[in-house]
Every structure is written in C-alpha cells, then in structure tokens.
Design a protein around this motif. Sequence first.
Motif, PDB file in Angstrom:
ATOM      1  N   PHE A   6       0.827  -1.198   0.000  1.00 51.98           N
ATOM      2  CA  PHE A   6       0.000   0.000   0.000  1.00 51.98           C
ATOM      3  C   PHE A   6       0.868   1.256   0.000  1.00 51.98           C
ATOM      4  O   PHE A   6       1.950   1.275   0.583  1.00 51.98           O
ATOM      5  CB  PHE A   6      -0.907   0.038   1.240  1.00 51.98           C
ATOM      6  CG  PHE A   6      -1.728  -1.190   1.432  1.00 51.98           C
ATOM      7  CD1 PHE A   6      -1.304  -2.192   2.281  1.00 51.98           C
ATOM      8  CD2 PHE A   6      -2.923  -1.361   0.757  1.00 51.98           C
ATOM      9  CE1 PHE A   6      -2.052  -3.338   2.468  1.00 51.98           C
ATOM     10  CE2 PHE A   6      -3.691  -2.497   0.928  1.00 51.98           C
ATOM     11  CZ  PHE A   6      -3.252  -3.494   1.781  1.00 51.98           C
ATOM     12  N   THR A   7       0.362   2.295  -0.643  1.00 52.98           N
ATOM     13  CA  THR A   7       1.009   3.594  -0.483  1.00 52.98           C
ATOM     14  C   THR A   7       0.712   4.103   0.933  1.00 52.98           C
ATOM     15  O   THR A   7      -0.326   3.768   1.516  1.00 52.98           O
ATOM     16  CB  THR A   7       0.490   4.601  -1.524  1.00 52.98           C
ATOM     17  OG1 THR A   7      -0.942   4.669  -1.451  1.00 52.98           O
ATOM     18  CG2 THR A   7       0.911   4.176  -2.929  1.00 52.98           C
ATOM     19  N   PRO A   8       1.621   4.890   1.518  1.00 52.06           N
ATOM     20  CA  PRO A   8       1.440   5.322   2.911  1.00 52.06           C
ATOM     21  C   PRO A   8       0.145   6.076   3.182  1.00 52.06           C
ATOM     22  O   PRO A   8      -0.368   6.040   4.306  1.00 52.06           O
ATOM     23  CB  PRO A   8       2.664   6.213   3.164  1.00 52.06           C
ATOM     24  CG  PRO A   8       3.696   5.694   2.230  1.00 52.06           C
ATOM     25  CD  PRO A   8       2.943   5.295   0.987  1.00 52.06           C
ATOM     26  N   MET A  24      -3.854   3.754  -2.555  1.00 49.53           N
ATOM     27  CA  MET A  24      -3.559   2.792  -3.607  1.00 49.53           C
ATOM     28  C   MET A  24      -2.985   1.504  -3.026  1.00 49.53           C
ATOM     29  O   MET A  24      -2.266   1.518  -2.017  1.00 49.53           O
ATOM     30  CB  MET A  24      -2.539   3.365  -4.603  1.00 49.53           C
ATOM     31  CG  MET A  24      -3.046   4.531  -5.430  1.00 49.53           C
ATOM     32  SD  MET A  24      -4.331   4.058  -6.623  1.00 49.53           S
ATOM     33  CE  MET A  24      -3.423   2.920  -7.680  1.00 49.53           C
ATOM     34  N   ALA A  25      -3.315   0.401  -3.683  1.00 48.35           N
ATOM     35  CA  ALA A  25      -2.684  -0.883  -3.397  1.00 48.35           C
ATOM     36  C   ALA A  25      -2.074  -1.409  -4.686  1.00 48.35           C
ATOM     37  O   ALA A  25      -2.571  -1.124  -5.787  1.00 48.35           O
ATOM     38  CB  ALA A  25      -3.702  -1.882  -2.856  1.00 48.35           C
ATOM     39  N   TYR A  26      -0.995  -2.172  -4.536  1.00 45.30           N
ATOM     40  CA  TYR A  26      -0.336  -2.783  -5.693  1.00 45.30           C
ATOM     41  C   TYR A  26      -0.144  -4.260  -5.399  1.00 45.30           C
ATOM     42  O   TYR A  26       0.263  -4.637  -4.299  1.00 45.30           O
ATOM     43  CB  TYR A  26       1.003  -2.098  -5.983  1.00 45.30           C
ATOM     44  CG  TYR A  26       0.844  -0.700  -6.519  1.00 45.30           C
ATOM     45  CD1 TYR A  26       0.882  -0.454  -7.885  1.00 45.30           C
ATOM     46  CD2 TYR A  26       0.609   0.374  -5.664  1.00 45.30           C
ATOM     47  CE1 TYR A  26       0.699   0.829  -8.390  1.00 45.30           C
ATOM     48  CE2 TYR A  26       0.427   1.659  -6.158  1.00 45.30           C
ATOM     49  CZ  TYR A  26       0.477   1.874  -7.524  1.00 45.30           C
ATOM     50  OH  TYR A  26       0.282   3.143  -8.017  1.00 45.30           O
ATOM     51  N   ILE A  41      -4.618  -0.939  -7.595  1.00 43.94           N
ATOM     52  CA  ILE A  41      -6.007  -0.912  -7.153  1.00 43.94           C
ATOM     53  C   ILE A  41      -6.265   0.410  -6.434  1.00 43.94           C
ATOM     54  O   ILE A  41      -5.529   0.774  -5.504  1.00 43.94           O
ATOM     55  CB  ILE A  41      -6.327  -2.073  -6.196  1.00 43.94           C
ATOM     56  CG1 ILE A  41      -6.111  -3.413  -6.894  1.00 43.94           C
ATOM     57  CG2 ILE A  41      -7.761  -1.969  -5.680  1.00 43.94           C
ATOM     58  CD1 ILE A  41      -6.238  -4.597  -5.947  1.00 43.94           C
ATOM     59  N   ARG A  42      -7.309   1.130  -6.862  1.00 44.88           N
ATOM     60  CA  ARG A  42      -7.743   2.327  -6.146  1.00 44.88           C
ATOM     61  C   ARG A  42      -8.676   1.883  -5.022  1.00 44.88           C
ATOM     62  O   ARG A  42      -9.762   1.374  -5.263  1.00 44.88           O
ATOM     63  CB  ARG A  42      -8.435   3.307  -7.095  1.00 44.88           C
ATOM     64  CG  ARG A  42      -7.504   3.825  -8.164  1.00 44.88           C
ATOM     65  CD  ARG A  42      -7.998   5.082  -8.836  1.00 44.88           C
ATOM     66  NE  ARG A  42      -7.008   5.569  -9.782  1.00 44.88           N
ATOM     67  CZ  ARG A  42      -5.972   6.340  -9.460  1.00 44.88           C
ATOM     68  NH1 ARG A  42      -5.808   6.725  -8.210  1.00 44.88           N
ATOM     69  NH2 ARG A  42      -5.105   6.726 -10.378  1.00 44.88           N
ATOM     70  N   LEU A  43      -8.237   2.077  -3.793  1.00 46.95           N
ATOM     71  CA  LEU A  43      -8.943   1.502  -2.651  1.00 46.95           C
ATOM     72  C   LEU A  43     -10.272   2.193  -2.362  1.00 46.95           C
ATOM     73  O   LEU A  43     -11.160   1.596  -1.749  1.00 46.95           O
ATOM     74  CB  LEU A  43      -8.048   1.528  -1.416  1.00 46.95           C
ATOM     75  CG  LEU A  43      -6.771   0.676  -1.512  1.00 46.95           C
ATOM     76  CD1 LEU A  43      -5.965   0.769  -0.217  1.00 46.95           C
ATOM     77  CD2 LEU A  43      -7.120  -0.771  -1.826  1.00 46.95           C
ATOM     78  N   ALA A  44     -10.417   3.442  -2.771  1.00 53.42           N
ATOM     79  CA  ALA A  44     -11.659   4.160  -2.469  1.00 53.42           C
ATOM     80  C   ALA A  44     -12.871   3.461  -3.068  1.00 53.42           C
ATOM     81  O   ALA A  44     -13.938   3.393  -2.440  1.00 53.42           O
ATOM     82  CB  ALA A  44     -11.568   5.594  -2.987  1.00 53.42           C
ATOM     83  N   ASP A  45     -12.714   2.918  -4.291  1.00 52.42           N
ATOM     84  CA  ASP A  45     -13.846   2.241  -4.935  1.00 52.42           C
ATOM     85  C   ASP A  45     -13.542   0.793  -5.288  1.00 52.42           C
ATOM     86  O   ASP A  45     -14.359   0.124  -5.921  1.00 52.42           O
ATOM     87  CB  ASP A  45     -14.289   3.003  -6.188  1.00 52.42           C
ATOM     88  CG  ASP A  45     -13.166   3.193  -7.203  1.00 52.42           C
ATOM     89  OD1 ASP A  45     -12.088   2.604  -7.009  1.00 52.42           O
ATOM     90  OD2 ASP A  45     -13.379   3.925  -8.184  1.00 52.42           O
ATOM     91  N   GLY A  46     -12.360   0.284  -4.878  1.00 46.21           N
ATOM     92  CA  GLY A  46     -12.019  -1.101  -5.145  1.00 46.21           C
ATOM     93  C   GLY A  46     -11.855  -1.407  -6.617  1.00 46.21           C
ATOM     94  O   GLY A  46     -12.128  -2.533  -7.057  1.00 46.21           O
TER      95      GLY A  46
END
Length: 409
Positions: free
Chosen positions: A306-308, A312-314, A326-331
């Motif tokens: 994850f970015t701090p 975002m997740a990678y 992956i944009r975590l706000a909307d999955g």
Amino acid sequence: MARYDAAWACGLALLLIVGIGGCQARGMPAAGRAGRTAGPVTVYVANAGDGTVTPIRAATGTAGLPIGVAPAPVQIAISPDGQTAYVVGIGSLLPDAAAPVTLTAIGTATNGPGRIVTVCAPDKLNALIGFDLDPIAITPDSGTVYVACPGTGQVVPVRAGADAAATPIRVSSAGALVMAADGRTVYVANFDGDTITPISTATDEPGQPIVVGQWPEAMVVTPDGTTVLVLTSTGVTPVDVATNRAGKPVAIQGAYALAASPGGTAYVLAMPSPDSQQGFVVPVHVRAGTTGNPIKVGLSPLQIAFTPDGTMAYVANYASASVTPIRLADGRAEPPIAAGKIPTRLAASPDGATVYVLDSNIFGGLGPGMLPGKSSFGIGQVIPIRVATNSAGRPIRAGRFPIAVAIAA
C-alpha cells in the motif's frame, strides 16, 4: 512430517521451477516508524542466490556495491529507528540441507555489515521460514529482534548490538511473528496446530496459547494497534490485543496472504478455485466480520503493498509477470503494469511516489549453457513504478534471485 514434506514439494519445487510463492507465499514483516531518523532513502534487496544485499539509492535509482551477508538471505526488516537493516539467512536453499539460521545487521548510515549471529541450530525445516513465513519482529525501541526457528519450536531474541543470541523461548511450533504496536507482546503463530502464542517482551516468557483456527501462518496488526489478524487455513481470525481473546473467524475460500491498509481495512489474496491460478483481492471489514466484493487481479498474486496515504494498493502477480494497481476508495483494479519476468515482492517508498518491484528472474541462469561453479539463479532486477502515472521506470540491477526488499529512510 507429512505436512512439511507436502510444503516442500509444493513450496520449494515451485520455488526452483516456476517461482516463489506458488503455495503459501507470505508478505514481508513491517517495522514501525516511530523514532526514525531522517536520512537518504535506501532500498535494500536480499539476493538469496549469492548471499548478498544490494543497496539502492532511491533518489538516483542507482545500485551500490553488494553487501556480503550470511548464505541464503531471505528476509529483511528495518529497525523502527531506521538505523539498521536486519537480514535473516537460512544457510541453504536446498530442501535437504541442514543449515543454521543467521541474523546479519547492516548499518544504514554506512551500509557496513556487522557480525553474523547464529540464531538457530542447523535443521532441515529452517528454509520454511524463508519462503512461507515472516520470521522476524522488532520492538518499537529497536532494542530487540525476535527470530523464529520452526524446526526447533523456538523464538530467539537477539539484543541490538549483541554478538550472540539470547536464551531461546520455547513454543509449540514457531512460525510467523508479529509485534504488537505498544511493543509489549510479540505473537508467534504455531503453524502446525491451531494457536498463536503471546510472548512478553519484558520477560521473554510465553503466555497462554490462543486458539485461532487450523494452521495459522500469517499475521498482521491493524493500524490502530487494537487487533492482530491471523490468517488460517479457512480465513482470517481477529485477536483482541488488550484481552488476547480470539473473535469470530471470517471465512475466505483459497486465502493465502494477508495485509492491512493504512486506512484499517484488511485485504486477503486468494485463489478460490483449485483448478485456476486466477487471483483476487478480498477486502475484510474486521469489526463487522464481513468481506467486501472480491477484486480480480492477475494470476498467482503473491504480495500486496500500500502507499502510505492508503489510497492505492499494488499486487504482484508472478504468473502474469505484472503488477495490478487498485484504487482503494472504490475497489477498482486498473490496467496491469508489466514488471519483468517473475515479479515477487513489493515495497512502497515513504513519500508514496514509488513502488519498487522485485523481478526475481529465477529462470535466468538455468540450462545446459550454465557455467560450472556458477549459481543456477539468474541476475534479478528492481523495477520502480511511478505511482502518479502507474508506469514502470528503468530497471535497476540486483543480485542473483532477489527475494526480499525493505526500505530505510
């Protein structure tokens, strides 16, 4: 021994043939950031195939001279004060080799290695900790490093700056370790049973084992420090840190890796179909005890980072040779990013601008043309991904079979 033999047949055979993590890959342990000293950002890469660590200066994207450590380095953890990179070595990558587990301390100011400390006696099960488990945890004051010895059922403390290990702590079957946020307890997964054991860092005494479910193999502490999440053979079990009581398990089919985002949501990597390598990221809402909609990623996803800022997740998909953002706000999964031949591990920079990907290049040195006396593993590389554009930068050469990465700032 039947289960260990199966683990070797799956884990080590796939390690040498199709890449690490084919069976029970785990993420890297995370060190806290409290009390860190400011300094240049350095990416440290453990090269299991040649017994070295490659330091990479993040500002320039250039690799420094390899740092010699003990044979088969497979894990790296940065001390919370940022002054030391601890490297766990397992002595040999061969499944039948009985080799000692070691700990090498690298000073991040000079990149000079300290004395190699033998942590565990030689045992044929030692290599399990390198590929399937997270065998290292560090107290928040950076004063003590704990290392698991699964073949002996021991957790071994090593005091910072010491030339020898302290008295081993006996548990059921030492597996993955995780440190509580307050530093008072280190938890060890007893991976051949159904419990985890809390160990007091003040006394180095084990407490009453906590029943969490069959084969606990990975753990992570939630960002608020209140809960230890335990990955078992059937899903995720939360454990309350204040009471050491297990909560209701969350069932997840095919789960095999676990991480917690800075925002507090847990994410599990899963391949639910035994007939497919198709991977998914499953959000886990810990307090509600529910899962969110699975997010489709690549084939055989190995690790999530994850970015701090938690936006975002990678995900490293080693069988797809790609990384999925992956944009975590909307999955929402974005288009995959090509990442060498066999992307295996990830680490995000402290400023969140770059995610570093290990391309382990296991196949590189194999074949009839291999020179006598040379390592069978190919030269690997580190691929920086720019978060702002989700594009890969110029690869940075590492050593043979890079298998672990950690960042010191």
